[in-house]
Design an enzyme around this catalytic site. Structure first.
Site, PDB file in Angstrom:
ATOM      1  N   GLY A 193       3.314 -28.859 -12.988  1.00  0.00           N
ATOM      2  CA  GLY A 193       3.993 -27.885 -13.517  1.00  0.00           C
ATOM      3  C   GLY A 193       3.187 -26.392 -13.370  1.00  0.00           C
ATOM      4  N   ASP A 238       0.657 -24.808 -17.262  1.00  0.00           N
ATOM      5  CA  ASP A 238       2.040 -24.193 -17.359  1.00  0.00           C
ATOM      6  C   ASP A 238       2.190 -24.055 -19.130  1.00  0.00           C
ATOM      7  OD1 ASP A 238       2.150 -27.053 -17.873  1.00  0.00           O
ATOM      8  OD2 ASP A 238       4.056 -27.166 -16.907  1.00  0.00           O
ATOM      9  N   ASP A 271       0.950 -27.819 -25.364  1.00  0.00           N
ATOM     10  CA  ASP A 271       1.904 -28.308 -26.460  1.00  0.00           C
ATOM     11  C   ASP A 271       1.268 -29.039 -27.636  1.00  0.00           C
ATOM     12  OD1 ASP A 271       4.317 -28.720 -27.653  1.00  0.00           O
ATOM     13  OD2 ASP A 271       4.594 -30.688 -26.537  1.00  0.00           O
ATOM     14  N   LYS A 279       2.534 -23.174 -27.171  1.00  0.00           N
ATOM     15  CA  LYS A 279       3.245 -23.795 -28.142  1.00  0.00           C
ATOM     16  C   LYS A 279       2.332 -24.025 -29.390  1.00  0.00           C
ATOM     17  CE  LYS A 279       7.276 -25.897 -25.759  1.00  0.00           C
ATOM     18  NZ  LYS A 279       7.814 -27.159 -25.418  1.00  0.00           N
ATOM     19  N   PHE A 290      12.768 -27.099 -25.670  1.00  0.00           N
ATOM     20  CA  PHE A 290      12.304 -27.614 -24.487  1.00  0.00           C
ATOM     21  C   PHE A 290      12.835 -26.457 -23.312  1.00  0.00           C
ATOM     22  CE2 PHE A 290      11.970 -30.227 -20.779  1.00  0.00           C
ATOM     23  CZ  PHE A 290      10.765 -30.884 -21.101  1.00  0.00           C
ATOM     24  N   LEU A 291      11.578 -26.272 -22.471  1.00  0.00           N
ATOM     25  CA  LEU A 291      11.604 -24.943 -21.708  1.00  0.00           C
ATOM     26  C   LEU A 291      11.568 -25.436 -20.226  1.00  0.00           C
ATOM     27  CD1 LEU A 291       9.179 -22.549 -23.146  1.00  0.00           C
ATOM     28  CD2 LEU A 291      11.694 -23.080 -23.810  1.00  0.00           C
ATOM     29  N   ASP A 341       9.381 -28.377 -15.701  1.00  0.00           N
ATOM     30  CA  ASP A 341      10.491 -29.357 -15.251  1.00  0.00           C
ATOM     31  C   ASP A 341      11.167 -30.000 -16.550  1.00  0.00           C
ATOM     32  OD1 ASP A 341       8.199 -31.158 -15.806  1.00  0.00           O
ATOM     33  OD2 ASP A 341       9.364 -32.735 -14.773  1.00  0.00           O
ATOM     34  N   ARG A 357      12.292 -27.185 -11.558  1.00  0.00           N
ATOM     35  CA  ARG A 357      11.175 -26.482 -11.341  1.00  0.00           C
ATOM     36  C   ARG A 357      11.210 -24.731 -10.539  1.00  0.00           C
ATOM     37  NH1 ARG A 357       6.672 -29.689 -13.065  1.00  0.00           N
ATOM     38  NH2 ARG A 357       7.001 -31.978 -12.478  1.00  0.00           N
TER      39      ARG A 357
HETATM   40  P1  IMP Z   1       0.465 -31.466 -24.220  1.00  0.00           P
HETATM   41  O1  IMP Z   1      -0.681 -32.290 -23.785  1.00  0.00           O
HETATM   42  O2  IMP Z   1       1.001 -32.160 -25.307  1.00  0.00           O
HETATM   43  O3  IMP Z   1      -0.161 -30.296 -24.719  1.00  0.00           O
HETATM   44  O4  IMP Z   1       1.415 -31.411 -23.224  1.00  0.00           O
HETATM   45  C1  IMP Z   1       1.431 -30.434 -22.304  1.00  0.00           C
HETATM   46  C2  IMP Z   1       2.382 -30.896 -21.029  1.00  0.00           C
HETATM   47  O5  IMP Z   1       3.511 -31.299 -21.471  1.00  0.00           O
HETATM   48  C3  IMP Z   1       2.565 -29.662 -20.437  1.00  0.00           C
HETATM   49  O6  IMP Z   1       1.551 -29.389 -19.394  1.00  0.00           O
HETATM   50  C4  IMP Z   1       3.796 -30.167 -19.688  1.00  0.00           C
HETATM   51  O7  IMP Z   1       3.650 -30.506 -18.580  1.00  0.00           O
HETATM   52  C5  IMP Z   1       4.690 -30.521 -20.772  1.00  0.00           C
HETATM   53  N1  IMP Z   1       5.494 -29.900 -21.622  1.00  0.00           N
HETATM   54  C6  IMP Z   1       5.439 -29.559 -22.876  1.00  0.00           C
HETATM   55  N2  IMP Z   1       6.380 -28.858 -23.450  1.00  0.00           N
HETATM   56  C7  IMP Z   1       6.980 -28.710 -22.312  1.00  0.00           C
HETATM   57  C8  IMP Z   1       8.304 -27.892 -22.187  1.00  0.00           C
HETATM   58  O8  IMP Z   1       8.872 -27.436 -23.153  1.00  0.00           O
HETATM   59  N3  IMP Z   1       9.090 -27.971 -20.944  1.00  0.00           N
HETATM   60  C9  IMP Z   1       8.316 -28.718 -19.774  1.00  0.00           C
HETATM   61  N4  IMP Z   1       7.414 -29.217 -19.982  1.00  0.00           N
HETATM   62  C10 IMP Z   1       6.577 -29.473 -21.294  1.00  0.00           C
HETATM   63 MG    MG Z   2       1.979 -29.859 -17.356  1.00  0.00          MG
END
Ligand code: IMP
Ligand code: MG
Length: 177
Positions: A39, A97, A100, A131, A152-153, A159, A165
């Site tokens: 990402g 990227d 979340d 986020k 969702f972005l 992606d 991407r």
């Molecule tokens: P986390 O471990 O929940 O913080 O997830 C982070 C990963 O989830 C990011 O590196 C992204 O690859 C993916 N992700 C989370 N939200 C989005 C989104 O809105 N679009 C695309 N990928 C996302």
């Molecule tokens: Mg990622």
């Protein structure tokens, strides 16, 4: 359906600002930037070119996979590509990227601070999108491009099932059923 929410011009402006901030904070320090694949590849490419640091900047990538009940952001995290640069005596900046739930970034910070090799002098995070209100694991991002818009972005490296991407802007994606 997808709707443009952050234009390429807005991204470029913000990435330049982040570059200035990072350059100021790491002046005179030995810095390694590690991009989280896949990402962060576009963000990383633009960010490193906006840095104003003379030398002593090295660039590498890491890749992690997360497995769990849902297709993303849950479960166990495993390393699928490690960094190869030497981090001993250097400052590490992780480039993501999106942060979340926080599980990936929390895992990464732990891996570098408590992992198998000698820990870097510091570990900080730079994420294009944060986020923050969706956090399940508390983790701080020192540099944030944009606070997380809902939904969702995709685009600018982000992606949905490996698609979108390549888009130069960031879009909000609504899945049609
Ligand atoms: P986390 O471990 O929940 O913080 O997830 C982070 C990963 O989830 C990011 O590196 C992204 O690859 C993916 N992700 C989370 N939200 C989005 C989104 O809105 N679009 C695309 N990928 C996302
Ligand atoms: Mg990622």
């Amino acid at each position: 359906m997808k709707k443009l929410i952050i234009s390429p011009e807005d991204i470029a402006r913000r990435v330049k600002e982040l570059g200035r901030e990072i350059s100021r904070d790491y002046q005179g320090k030995s810095l390694v930037l590690v991009g989280v694949l896949n990402g962060a590849f576009i963000f990383m490419a633009d960010l490193v070119r906006s840095l104003d640091l003379p030398e002593e900047v090295e660039i590498d990538f890491i890749r992690v996979a997360s497995y769990g009940k849902s297709s993303r952001s849950s479960g166990t995290i495993t390393l699928s590509k490690d960094v190869e640069v030497d981090l001993a005596g250097r400052h590490l900046l992780l480039v993501e990227d999106i942060v979340d739930t926080g599980s990936t970034m929390a895992w990464l910070k732990d891996y570098f601070l408590k992992g198998p090799r000698q820990a870097p002098l510091s570990v900080c995070c730079c994420t294009l999108i944060d986020k923050e209100e969706r956090r399940k694991i508390q983790v701080n991002c020192e540099y944030v491009g944009f606070p997380g818009p809902d939904g969702f972005l995709v685009g600018y490296g982000l992606d949905y099932a490996e698609q979108f991407r390549h888009l130069p802007g960031i879009y909000h994606l609504t899945l049609e059923h």
